[in-house]
Design an enzyme around this catalytic site. Sequence first.
Site, PDB file in Angstrom:
ATOM      1  N   GLU A   9      17.162  34.363  21.837  1.00  0.00           N
ATOM      2  CA  GLU A   9      16.114  33.984  22.581  1.00  0.00           C
ATOM      3  C   GLU A   9      15.740  34.916  24.167  1.00  0.00           C
ATOM      4  OE1 GLU A   9      18.953  32.380  21.808  1.00  0.00           O
ATOM      5  OE2 GLU A   9      18.792  30.237  22.125  1.00  0.00           O
ATOM      6  N   ASP A  82      20.750  30.168  20.289  1.00  0.00           N
ATOM      7  CA  ASP A  82      22.018  29.579  20.543  1.00  0.00           C
ATOM      8  C   ASP A  82      22.575  28.555  19.527  1.00  0.00           C
ATOM      9  OD1 ASP A  82      22.115  30.929  22.953  1.00  0.00           O
ATOM     10  OD2 ASP A  82      20.976  29.375  24.137  1.00  0.00           O
ATOM     11  N   ASP A  84      23.126  25.402  19.094  1.00  0.00           N
ATOM     12  CA  ASP A  84      23.240  23.826  19.124  1.00  0.00           C
ATOM     13  C   ASP A  84      21.946  23.562  18.765  1.00  0.00           C
ATOM     14  OD1 ASP A  84      21.184  25.106  20.952  1.00  0.00           O
ATOM     15  OD2 ASP A  84      22.097  24.434  22.858  1.00  0.00           O
ATOM     16  N   GLU A  86      18.841  22.759  19.912  1.00  0.00           N
ATOM     17  CA  GLU A  86      17.838  23.578  20.470  1.00  0.00           C
ATOM     18  C   GLU A  86      17.907  24.699  19.616  1.00  0.00           C
ATOM     19  OE1 GLU A  86      14.440  22.237  22.611  1.00  0.00           O
ATOM     20  OE2 GLU A  86      16.328  21.174  22.668  1.00  0.00           O
ATOM     21  N   TYR A 298      29.919  29.719  25.174  1.00  0.00           N
ATOM     22  CA  TYR A 298      28.734  28.902  25.269  1.00  0.00           C
ATOM     23  C   TYR A 298      28.897  27.625  26.154  1.00  0.00           C
ATOM     24  CZ  TYR A 298      24.122  27.089  23.849  1.00  0.00           C
ATOM     25  OH  TYR A 298      22.899  26.791  23.648  1.00  0.00           O
ATOM     26  N   ARG A 300      26.765  24.932  26.835  1.00  0.00           N
ATOM     27  CA  ARG A 300      26.480  23.726  26.486  1.00  0.00           C
ATOM     28  C   ARG A 300      27.362  22.956  25.371  1.00  0.00           C
ATOM     29  NH1 ARG A 300      21.494  26.470  27.231  1.00  0.00           N
ATOM     30  NH2 ARG A 300      20.286  25.941  28.926  1.00  0.00           N
ATOM     31  N   HIS A 345      31.450  23.270  19.679  1.00  0.00           N
ATOM     32  CA  HIS A 345      31.943  24.646  20.397  1.00  0.00           C
ATOM     33  C   HIS A 345      33.434  24.099  21.039  1.00  0.00           C
ATOM     34  CE1 HIS A 345      27.954  25.078  19.694  1.00  0.00           C
ATOM     35  NE2 HIS A 345      27.447  24.290  20.583  1.00  0.00           N
TER      36      HIS A 345
END
Length: 699
Positions: A9, A82, A84, A86, A298, A300, A345
């Site tokens: 990203e 990432d 997740d 998203e 990570y 989140r 995670h």
Amino acid sequence: MADSLVIVESPAKAKTIGKYLGSKYIVKASMGHVRDLPKSQIGVEVENDFNPKYITIRGKGSVLKELKDASKKVKKVYLAADPDREGEAIAWHLAHALELDETQSLRVVFNEITKTAVKDAFKTPRKINMDLVNAQQARRILDRLVGYKISPLLWKKVKKGLSAGRVQSVAVKIILDREHEISAFVPEEYWTITAKLAVKGSAFDAKFHKLDGSKKELGSEQDVNEVLSIIQKASFEVSEVKERERQRHPSPPFTTSSLQQEAARKLGFRAAKTMSVAQQLYEGVELGKEGTVGLITYMRTDSTRISETAQGEAKEFITGKYGTDYVPESPRQYAKKASNAQDAHEAIRPTSIERDPESMKPFMSRDQMRLYKLIWDRFIASQMASAILDTMSVDIAAGRATFRATGSKVRFPGFMKVYVEGNDDGTTEEENFLPALQSGDKLEHDSIEPKQHFTQPPPRYSEARLVRTLEELGIGRPSTYAPTLETIQKRGYVAIEEKKFMPTELGELVIEQMEQFFPEILNVEFTANMEEDLDHVEEGAEDWVKVLGEFYKSFEKRLTVAEEEMKEIEIEDEVSDEICEKCGKPLVYKLGRFGKFLACSGFPDCRNTKPIIKDIGVTCPSCKEGHVVERRSKKGRVFYGCDRYPECEYVSWDKPSLKPCPNCSSLMTEKKTRQGIKLQCTSCDHSEMMEEPEDGSDL
């Protein structure tokens, strides 16, 4: 020549992992999402199974062209967004835009950006997980339907620029409900009686506890006088001493939510700032000769799980620095996650224990350092032995009355040597020592102090308290809290006063309309159930189209009724006594993100604004001429300064007190502690507790 293209990203992430992968890999950044629903229209074909009409995000055309060109020059493309929902959606959109074969193993995920983790991840690429993608799509479409269907109604009926949303509307409702509780609160009188006692020269306090062996509440002065008459000539004698050992356990390592809460309490960070700085630590910091390294896992995550490797490293570090006594008998296993938590995670932790905060300090900004130290300390403490406290409870007989004194001291600090979790009141915990007491000891008593108090209303929500409440209710997800809190302030639905959320008149009007016409959107249970349904989509247990269909059935009916029955509302500004010095029109009160301010009623022709300055009644300690007034920084933080600025540049973050220091007559400032507000002299070492106001008003 490179064989593979890796797409992440951000440029920072690209730089970090590019160093680990070597010359056979080209690493480029997509700069976040490349496709999304259009802003100019709803972009969802409701009648066609909620089919989304994605378009290339404005400004991303050149990025996509660069990625397409690069993808044609390599044998393999890896999508390393990432780990997740998203990130999975970004990978899927990239696969579509670059016309990649989704049946191939294109997806690479890693929980930390370290050489080992990145290299291991590229050994086991996988296919794009469509359950994760569908969960993200369902959430995006659901929020689009709510936002794009209700917002135009609010524009038309209430005020332009308004919006509604599943999570933001519930957040405003929670803040508003608390304000109603505060308004409806009726203070109740209560009293305490404190005995100043001593044994062998050691003084301590004891509070009235029982009368004739039964607990007695002191609700009035009459109750107090009854007790005082009974103990007037009584002697004080220790009747019972209870000593026990109490263990205090460490808090688990951080999740996204607990990190946001603790950073707000201890560092004064807004949720958005916490996530921004954490992202920097995750993506990589330049460590001199070592190059760019990801310093935390990570950020989140809803999980408190820790890998065995990380636990082993922590044990070794703790043993070496503090000794074996500070290591628990077995590795700590924290409570299982809630059923709706995302456990993909680990908890948030340092990627290497050896990179302690002190050694990392030269390579980080101040904010990065403070947040990293918080994460590092919390993780180390979470793997340490419990603290052991010796507590003492002493009952003291005074005729028919019983007084009680309590005390505690730390026998073994355990994890507290490194870190202790904060609280929402911003107070600190202090030890309370009692002298050595035994049953039968006769006590000297210096004075008996009755004191009147009044119960206080529930507190307004701080950012930390609101985040915790949303999480406990199952509203939204930790990754959505920061943007949600920003949105409700930008829209003017709430303002921040003294770091607490207050609803505005606009917020109240919008919630009134929502309650009348869209009660499900504001219903906590309904919203939490919707989150669970989205989690089931992610798990592959629920069809995302079905979830949206069930929601839209009743929602569509509500929209039709609202279109016909919602009345237009005119919001009038409150006019002040002040006149605009630029155009002569009256100034009106406005509510911004950080509370009230004055603005010209001639807006938009005249855009003059000025702050509301509050005089706190203290003469400026610097120039001795001006008065200290309450001001706000650009970020909304309250500070105190001289009203003669810029002639006098006196400023203070702590509130100056009217009471001068009894030792040196210098200025004292107020500081919060668990016991109340402490006055601290700015010149000498004198400090004292601030007495409660006679009327019992909240300090």
